[in-house]
Scaffold this motif. Structure first.
Motif, short mmCIF file in Angstrom:
data_model
loop_
_atom_site.label_atom_id
_atom_site.label_comp_id
_atom_site.label_asym_id
_atom_site.label_seq_id
_atom_site.Cartn_x
_atom_site.Cartn_y
_atom_site.Cartn_z
N CYS A 167 0.83 -1.21 0.00
CA CYS A 167 0.00 0.00 0.00
C CYS A 167 0.87 1.26 0.00
O CYS A 167 0.59 2.22 -0.73
N GLN A 246 -7.78 0.28 6.76
CA GLN A 246 -7.92 -1.13 7.17
C GLN A 246 -9.05 -1.19 8.19
O GLN A 246 -8.85 -1.47 9.36
N GLU A 248 -13.28 -1.91 7.41
CA GLU A 248 -14.37 -1.93 6.43
C GLU A 248 -15.51 -0.98 6.79
O GLU A 248 -16.10 -0.35 5.91
N ALA A 273 -7.69 0.61 0.13
CA ALA A 273 -8.33 -0.15 1.20
C ALA A 273 -7.76 -1.56 1.27
O ALA A 273 -7.37 -2.15 0.26
N CYS A 275 -9.35 -4.83 2.21
CA CYS A 275 -10.73 -5.26 2.45
C CYS A 275 -11.14 -6.33 1.44
O CYS A 275 -10.44 -6.54 0.45
N ALA A 280 -14.78 -3.27 -1.74
CA ALA A 280 -14.10 -2.35 -2.65
C ALA A 280 -14.95 -2.02 -3.86
O ALA A 280 -14.98 -0.87 -4.32
N LEU A 287 -12.83 1.12 -5.12
CA LEU A 287 -11.59 1.32 -4.37
C LEU A 287 -10.43 0.49 -4.90
O LEU A 287 -10.56 -0.72 -5.14
N SER A 289 -7.55 -1.66 -3.96
CA SER A 289 -7.55 -2.44 -2.72
C SER A 289 -6.62 -3.64 -2.78
O SER A 289 -6.26 -4.12 -3.86
N SER A 291 -7.04 -7.35 -1.57
CA SER A 291 -8.15 -8.22 -1.18
C SER A 291 -7.77 -9.13 -0.02
O SER A 291 -6.61 -9.53 0.12
#
Length: 335
Positions: A167, A246, A248, A273, A275, A280, A287, A289, A291
């Motif tokens: 990230c 982090q 939801e 994110a 999530c 997402a 988003l 993201s 996963s």
């Protein structure tokens, strides 16, 4: 309910022969075995679980410890639980679900009573009080999570340290220098829950290497809590242009509050994110993201347990590599 004696009569064999076919304790000729199995199927016979456990010292049950806490995102946990249950059934095992927050006493109850042949533990803390009991038990166990010390344990999890680093790298590659991390509820960090702590470690270490300014703020989720958290972030770091979420339950409140403040995503602010894909994809902005591979984690945990029960498993740590999917919520940092 069909009895073993009725199966024997239908197949034209003795009750002991039916028992040997079911248990596999003695070699039975192929023709006789097929005849018995055909009778079992036609009559719809199901062995009595209690009698079978007494005869074999096995319950054919796997215990899944999944504490349901208000500060955790239950849909992900349930997705893991469903994957555990469906995979276990393919191997002929049922799942005993333990949802209370009993911790070590629950482990002691299951291992001491023979309720289950093996255990899978979720919501693993860095210094988890359940682990000494698992190490001392002769019952196989697998953790979906990673404690601080993994010696003598088998663990399956997403590599959350690498997730945090990924990230940070993504936002840094887009030119963002001030990044805020909106984390799980404060109670999750107070318990030193492994996945949250490891994500933060990955973010901090990679941010340091990339010379990013990083601010971490836990949040209880929900609109009011998120409003207070976001106000605090912009008070402390007005130049923040990148967010890693982090949590939801904080996703949609964050996006709504940014819109309310006139901050466009991703033109003014980028959001990444950690999530499930469903969260997402269903957000008001699709988003970018990493996963959570919930189904794969559940499946692998059961496969590790079955290997142990069959005598060829070993203690190991299996970390799933994170995958970041770029969507509409991240873009170049504003000038």
């Amino acid at each position: 309910m069909v009895t073993l004696a009725e199966v024997a009569q239908h197949a034209g064999v003795s009750a002991s022969t039916v028992s040997y076919v079911l248990s596999g304790k003695r070699s039975i000729s192929l023709g006789t075995r097929e005849r018995v199995e055909r009778s079992i199927q036609e009559l719809g016979y199901h062995p009595n679980a209690g009698a079978r456990a007494l005869a074999s010292s096995k319950s054919n049950v796997i215990a899944l410890m999944m504490p349901l806490r208000t500060d955790m995102y239950v849909p992900v946990m349930m997705e893991i639980a469903i994957a555990v249950a469906t995979t276990a059934r393919t191997h002929g095992y049922d799942v005993l679900l333990l949802t209370g927050e009993e911790g070590a006493p629950a482990v002691r109850r299951v291992t001491g009573s023979g309720l289950a042949d093996a255990m899978i533990l979720m919501d693993v803390e860095l210094d988890d009080a359940r682990l000494p009991l698992l190490r001392a038990s002769d019952r196989p166990a697998v953790l979906i999570g990673l404690p601080a010390e993994t010696a003598g344990l088998t663990c399956v999890d997403l590599d959350f340290t690498a997730t945090g680093a990924l990230c940070a790298e993504h936002l840094a590659g887009l030119g963002h220098r001030d990044i805020a991390v909106i984390g799980e509820a404060p109670a999750v960090y107070e318990r030193h829950t492994g996945f949250a702590e490891r994500t933060l470690d990955g973010l901090r270490n990679r941010a340091r290497e990339l010379k990013l300014r990083l601010l971490h703020r836990p949040s209880d989720g929900g609109y009011d809590a998120m409003a207070a958290t976001l106000a605090r972030i912009f008070d402390e770091r007005p130049g923040t242009t990148g967010f890693v979420v982090q949590n939801e339950s904080a996703v949609e409140p964050l996006l709504g509050l940014l819109r309310q403040q006139g901050r466009a995503v991703p033109e003014d602010v980028s959001v990444v994110a950690i999530c499930p894909d469903q969260v997402a994809l269903q957000a008001s902005v699709r988003l970018t993201s990493v996963s959570i591979p919930a189904q794969e984690m559940g499946r692998q945990a059961v496969e590790q347990i079955i290997a142990k029960l069959e005598g060829h498993g070993s203690d190991a740590v299996e970390l799933l590599a994170p995958e970041l999917t770029v969507r509409a919520s991240t873009g170049p940092a504003p000038h």
